[in-house]
Enzyme design. Structure first.
Site, short mmCIF file in Angstrom:
data_model
loop_
_atom_site.label_atom_id
_atom_site.label_comp_id
_atom_site.label_asym_id
_atom_site.label_seq_id
_atom_site.Cartn_x
_atom_site.Cartn_y
_atom_site.Cartn_z
N LYS A 107 1.14 15.13 -21.06
CA LYS A 107 -0.30 14.91 -21.19
C LYS A 107 -0.98 15.67 -20.06
O LYS A 107 -0.40 15.84 -18.98
CB LYS A 107 -0.60 13.41 -21.04
CG LYS A 107 -1.87 12.97 -21.71
CD LYS A 107 -1.71 12.74 -23.19
CE LYS A 107 -3.01 12.38 -23.85
NZ LYS A 107 -2.87 12.06 -25.27
N GLY A 134 -13.67 0.16 -36.76
CA GLY A 134 -13.76 1.57 -36.38
C GLY A 134 -13.41 2.45 -37.56
O GLY A 134 -12.25 2.61 -37.92
N VAL A 135 -14.47 2.99 -38.21
CA VAL A 135 -14.21 3.85 -39.38
C VAL A 135 -14.66 5.28 -39.06
O VAL A 135 -15.51 5.87 -39.72
CB VAL A 135 -14.85 3.30 -40.68
CG1 VAL A 135 -13.93 2.25 -41.29
CG2 VAL A 135 -16.24 2.72 -40.46
N GLY A 136 -14.08 5.82 -37.99
CA GLY A 136 -14.31 7.22 -37.61
C GLY A 136 -13.32 8.09 -38.37
O GLY A 136 -13.02 7.83 -39.54
N VAL A 143 -9.99 8.54 -38.31
CA VAL A 143 -8.79 7.92 -38.90
C VAL A 143 -9.17 6.73 -39.78
O VAL A 143 -8.68 6.60 -40.91
CB VAL A 143 -7.80 7.46 -37.79
CG1 VAL A 143 -6.57 6.82 -38.43
CG2 VAL A 143 -7.38 8.63 -36.92
N TYR A 176 -11.80 6.02 -41.48
CA TYR A 176 -12.39 6.42 -42.77
C TYR A 176 -11.28 6.86 -43.74
O TYR A 176 -11.26 6.45 -44.90
CB TYR A 176 -13.40 7.57 -42.55
CG TYR A 176 -13.81 8.24 -43.85
CD1 TYR A 176 -14.76 7.65 -44.67
CD2 TYR A 176 -13.22 9.44 -44.25
CE1 TYR A 176 -15.12 8.26 -45.88
CE2 TYR A 176 -13.57 10.04 -45.45
CZ TYR A 176 -14.53 9.45 -46.25
OH TYR A 176 -14.88 10.03 -47.44
P1 NAD Z 1 -13.13 8.53 -33.78
O1 NAD Z 1 -13.88 8.67 -32.51
O2 NAD Z 1 -13.34 9.52 -34.87
O3 NAD Z 1 -13.39 7.09 -34.42
C1 NAD Z 1 -13.52 5.94 -33.66
C2 NAD Z 1 -14.59 5.10 -34.34
O4 NAD Z 1 -14.67 3.85 -33.66
C3 NAD Z 1 -15.98 5.73 -34.29
O5 NAD Z 1 -16.55 5.73 -35.57
C4 NAD Z 1 -16.76 4.84 -33.33
O6 NAD Z 1 -18.12 4.74 -33.64
C5 NAD Z 1 -16.05 3.53 -33.52
N1 NAD Z 1 -16.17 2.59 -32.41
C6 NAD Z 1 -16.20 2.86 -31.09
N2 NAD Z 1 -16.32 1.71 -30.39
C7 NAD Z 1 -16.36 0.72 -31.29
C8 NAD Z 1 -16.47 -0.69 -31.19
N3 NAD Z 1 -16.57 -1.29 -30.01
N4 NAD Z 1 -16.49 -1.42 -32.34
C9 NAD Z 1 -16.41 -0.81 -33.55
N5 NAD Z 1 -16.30 0.52 -33.70
C10 NAD Z 1 -16.26 1.27 -32.58
O7 NAD Z 1 -11.58 8.46 -33.36
P2 NAD Z 1 -10.33 8.63 -34.31
O8 NAD Z 1 -9.81 10.01 -34.19
O9 NAD Z 1 -10.63 8.04 -35.64
O10 NAD Z 1 -9.27 7.70 -33.55
C11 NAD Z 1 -9.37 6.29 -33.62
C12 NAD Z 1 -8.28 5.66 -32.77
O11 NAD Z 1 -7.00 6.10 -33.23
C13 NAD Z 1 -8.34 6.02 -31.28
O12 NAD Z 1 -7.87 4.93 -30.53
C14 NAD Z 1 -7.35 7.16 -31.17
O13 NAD Z 1 -6.80 7.26 -29.87
C15 NAD Z 1 -6.28 6.70 -32.16
N6 NAD Z 1 -5.49 7.82 -32.70
C16 NAD Z 1 -6.10 8.83 -33.36
C17 NAD Z 1 -5.31 9.86 -33.88
C18 NAD Z 1 -5.94 11.00 -34.66
O14 NAD Z 1 -5.21 11.71 -35.37
N7 NAD Z 1 -7.25 11.18 -34.58
C19 NAD Z 1 -3.92 9.84 -33.71
C20 NAD Z 1 -3.33 8.77 -33.04
C21 NAD Z 1 -4.13 7.76 -32.54
#
Ligand code: NAD
Length: 346
Positions: free
Chosen positions: A82, A181-183, A185, A187
């Protein structure tokens, strides 16, 4: 004489710590190579503010160690690494930002391929494209695409394994999943679950993200309090780390916790508390490895079909943990750590 050592030295195991300073930009860059036992290390580059150097190193060490565990559990020929760039005010300027990632690219190149970098909090694909002009060890390129759908697919397979193990069901038709959290991943997870007939409840601090799930997947929107208190089959934390803490561990009313967020257990003993409440926890780094598998594919020489197969295997990897945890009467979080440490020789 024994000198007092910072906390991170206990977690770095036999790994390495590399630090680069760039005084003209007030920049400190840190690369941690936790373990190369299984292959070159892969892990994102985080650029955020830290109160001091030790906090930044500790963050990088913890994250690198987590990547070693994640790669070991999905049996990719990769180790955990990292990097952290301590954010300074001089980075606000676009030309300075370019210089930072040029220097970072050369720093990564000098490590000779033992560390492969990627996007993480505070960095972008554009930053990685700049670094990639100076090193071939960059996995998040514009052409490689967003890893989130791959991560979501692995989480969906883990939900299916948990539903089979805990509820004895082969399908997830009508299974109620509460996604926090529907960002990116969350979504994609909602999309896959909806296709298979699951009932969805969602919460996000971003109203538009919630509305998209309501419109596309007939999801029910709920408040931040309701998402962690309502009756459901699966609670899927897909926002931030620490979702399972002293408060939520008491309020959750679900059979299974299975979501994408990293470091879901605020402390390891929260995994024990879920176990005592008979809630099946699917260890985060085992089930959210789809993104790592996607990013690592070109570096370990997998074909697209082999990549797909590895992500599908998350079902079996998760089931193996449930079965061993059941046999040894231990929390799943402990069992996952034991297996990862066995594979890493720790
Ligand atoms: P992202 O930022 O696209 O989505 C996160 C979502 O959570 C956002 O929509 C945000 O508005 C929402 N959010 C933030 N704080 C919140 C709260 N207090 N209550 C409700 N919603 C909240 O991130 P992502 O890429 O979707 O990743 C989500 C999680 O999965 C993170 O913890 C990330 O470390 C983990 N992760 C992601 C990946 C990847 O491929 N993107 C891989 C492994 C792990």
């Amino acid at each position: 004489m024994q000198i007092p050592l910072p906390e991170y030295t206990k977690l770095i195991d036999s790994g390495e710590l590399h630090i680069k300073f760039e005084p003209s930009l007030d920049i400190v860059m840190i690369v941690v190579i936790h373990s190369t036992k299984l292959g070159p290390t892969l892990g994102g580059c985080r650029m955020v503010e830290y109160p001091d150097l030790d906090s930044a190193i500790l963050d990088a060490v913890r994250l690198a160690r987590g990547m070693s565990f994640k790669a070991a559990m999905c049996q990719m020929a990769l180790g955990g690494g990292k990097s952290v760039i301590i954010k300074s005010s001089k980075i606000q300027d676009t030309s300075n930002r370019e210089k930072v990632f040029e220097i970072f690219g050369r720093f990564v190149e000098d490590l000779g391929g033992r560390y492969i970098t990627a996007v993480d909090s505070g960095t972008t694909i554009t930053d990685m494209e700049i670094a990639a002009k100076h090193t071939k060890y960059v996995s998040s390129r514009a052409a490689s695409g967003n890893p989130a759908p791959f991560t979501a697919h692995g989480v969906r397979r883990a939900i299916q394994a948990a539903v089979k193990f805990k509820l004895g069901r082969d399908d997830i038709q009508g299974i109620h999943v509460a996604i926090q959290g529907v960002g990116h991943v969350g979504y994609n997870l909602a999309k896959e679950l909806h296709k298979l007939g699951a009932k969805l409840t969602v919460n996000d601090i971003n109203h538009e993200s919630v509305q998209r799930c309501v419109d596309e997947f007939n999801a029910t929107p709920v408040s931040a309090e309701e998402i962690i208190t309502q009756r459901c089959d699966v609670y899927a934390p897909c926002a931030l780390g620490g979702a399972i803490n002293d408060d939520t561990v008491k309020t959750l009313d679900c059979d299974i916790v299975c979501g994408a967020a990293n470091n879901q257990l605020l402390e390891l003993h929260h995994g024990e508390m879920l176990h005592q409440r008979d809630i099946l926890y699917t260890p985060d780094y085992v089930i959210n490895a789809g993104g790592l598998i996607h990013c690592g594919t070109p570096f370990v020489g997998l074909s697209d079909a082999q990549r797909h197969e590895k992500i599908e295997q998350i079902y079996g990897n998760t089931m193996a943990i449930f079965e061993r945890a059941d046999k040894e009467q231990k929390p799943t979080a402990i069992v996952a750590d034991l297996i990862a440490k066995e594979r890493l020789g720790l």
